[in-house]
Motif scaffolding. Structure first.
Motif, short mmCIF file in Angstrom:
data_model
loop_
_atom_site.label_atom_id
_atom_site.label_comp_id
_atom_site.label_asym_id
_atom_site.label_seq_id
_atom_site.Cartn_x
_atom_site.Cartn_y
_atom_site.Cartn_z
N ARG A 29 -8.46 5.45 -21.89
CA ARG A 29 -8.45 5.59 -20.56
C ARG A 29 -6.97 5.26 -20.01
NH1 ARG A 29 -13.41 2.66 -18.47
NH2 ARG A 29 -14.49 2.61 -20.48
N ALA A 30 -6.47 4.16 -20.57
CA ALA A 30 -5.20 3.71 -20.10
C ALA A 30 -4.12 4.87 -20.45
CB ALA A 30 -4.70 2.37 -20.76
N LEU A 91 -2.95 -0.13 -1.21
CA LEU A 91 -1.83 -0.44 -2.18
C LEU A 91 -0.24 -0.36 -1.78
CD1 LEU A 91 -4.03 1.34 -4.81
CD2 LEU A 91 -3.49 -0.97 -4.75
N VAL A 92 -0.09 0.59 -1.23
CA VAL A 92 1.43 0.98 -0.63
C VAL A 92 1.86 -0.26 0.30
CG1 VAL A 92 3.04 2.44 0.26
CG2 VAL A 92 1.61 3.15 -1.36
N SER A 93 0.97 -0.65 1.07
CA SER A 93 1.14 -1.80 2.08
C SER A 93 1.42 -3.23 1.42
CB SER A 93 0.06 -1.87 3.13
OG SER A 93 -0.15 -0.88 3.97
N PHE A 94 0.65 -3.14 0.37
CA PHE A 94 0.77 -4.58 -0.41
C PHE A 94 2.05 -4.64 -1.13
CE2 PHE A 94 0.18 -7.26 -4.12
CZ PHE A 94 -0.04 -8.50 -3.66
N ALA A 95 2.27 -3.46 -1.94
CA ALA A 95 3.49 -3.12 -2.71
C ALA A 95 4.72 -3.07 -1.56
CB ALA A 95 3.52 -1.68 -3.29
N TYR A 116 -1.56 2.73 -9.24
CA TYR A 116 -2.07 2.82 -10.47
C TYR A 116 -2.73 1.68 -10.89
CZ TYR A 116 0.14 7.24 -11.11
OH TYR A 116 0.66 8.68 -10.88
N LEU A 117 -2.43 0.53 -10.21
CA LEU A 117 -2.69 -0.83 -10.51
C LEU A 117 -4.25 -1.25 -10.60
CD1 LEU A 117 -1.83 -3.72 -10.89
CD2 LEU A 117 -2.01 -4.02 -8.55
N PRO A 118 -5.03 -0.76 -9.52
CA PRO A 118 -6.79 -0.90 -9.86
C PRO A 118 -7.17 -0.05 -11.02
CG PRO A 118 -6.05 -0.56 -7.58
CD PRO A 118 -4.80 -0.15 -8.40
N MET A 119 -6.65 1.25 -11.30
CA MET A 119 -7.18 1.92 -12.28
C MET A 119 -6.61 1.27 -13.83
SD MET A 119 -6.72 5.83 -11.38
CE MET A 119 -5.69 5.99 -9.69
N TYR A 120 -5.45 0.81 -13.77
CA TYR A 120 -5.10 0.20 -15.06
C TYR A 120 -6.03 -1.20 -15.40
CZ TYR A 120 -1.22 3.11 -16.91
OH TYR A 120 -0.57 4.12 -17.39
N THR A 121 -6.03 -1.76 -14.19
CA THR A 121 -7.05 -3.10 -14.17
C THR A 121 -8.24 -2.91 -14.84
OG1 THR A 121 -5.55 -3.99 -12.25
CG2 THR A 121 -7.62 -4.99 -13.05
N ILE A 122 -8.93 -1.84 -14.34
CA ILE A 122 -10.33 -1.57 -14.75
C ILE A 122 -10.30 -1.12 -15.99
CG2 ILE A 122 -12.16 0.00 -14.20
CD1 ILE A 122 -11.34 -0.35 -11.16
N PHE A 137 -8.70 -10.19 -7.85
CA PHE A 137 -8.19 -9.91 -6.63
C PHE A 137 -7.96 -8.61 -6.50
CE2 PHE A 137 -4.05 -9.52 -4.54
CZ PHE A 137 -4.38 -10.20 -3.22
N VAL A 138 -7.07 -8.03 -7.60
CA VAL A 138 -6.83 -6.65 -7.59
C VAL A 138 -8.05 -5.66 -7.22
CG1 VAL A 138 -6.00 -4.49 -9.13
CG2 VAL A 138 -4.64 -6.75 -9.05
#
Length: 167
Positions: A29-30, A91-95, A116-122, A137-138
């Motif tokens: 998946r990653a 995501l972009v606002s936080f980034a 991609y952060l949540p997808m990689y985290t999951i 948190f993510v």
């Protein structure tokens, strides 16, 4: 289960598959995300703006929103647009807040990598383990909340069910 039995169960489980099947299943998946994430990075490095650098993500995001039986194309694209705007907005606002010391107030193509952060985290987590504090948190703030908000907006404003039968 006593401590010695617990150790035996873990050892036999590890000996049986050497953990290779778990690693391979999560790496697949990653690895699926690696190509679009690399393309996003390259577009950012070439100086393209955030909305252009996000194009590879936007293409794979069409797989996240599923079409329901009997749904029109307009309903599908409404769901996709609302979900993408809310999800990407979070995501972009936080980034942009986190990356402000590096890039200043301007939005660059590198900000699109945050998508991609949540997808990689999951995809990188073992399903038998809980998320750590950062993973929690993510997932809660950049996957669960945008998804619930987008589902609510789709249902209440447009009359479209995003996650049928749930909302």
């Amino acid at each position: 289960v006593s401590r010695s039995n617990s150790a035996k169960m873990t050892a036999s489980k590890t000996t049986k598959d050497n953990g290779a099947s778990k690693t391979t299943s999560f790496s697949a998946r990653a690895l699926f995300l690696l190509v679009p994430a690399t393309m996003t990075f390259v577009l950012g490095a070439l100086g393209y703006p955030c909305h252009v650098a996000a194009t590879p993500y936007l293409l794979i995001a069409t797989r996240m929103v599923q079409s329901e039986p009997g749904e029109t194309r307009i309903q599908f694209w409404t769901k996709y647009t609302v979900m993408t705007l809310i999800y990407c907005g979070f995501l972009v606002s936080f980034a942009s807040l986190v990356a402000a010391p590096f890039f200043g107030p301007r939005l660059t193509g590198f900000h699109a990598l945050s998508l991609y952060l949540p997808m990689y985290t999951i995809s990188m987590r073992d399903p038998m383990d809980q998320y750590g504090p950062v993973g929690t948190f993510v997932v809660q703030n950049f996957f669960d909340r945008p998804l619930v908000i987008a589902g609510y907006i789709c249902r209440e404003v447009f009359g479209v069910r995003m996650l049928a039968p749930f909302c």
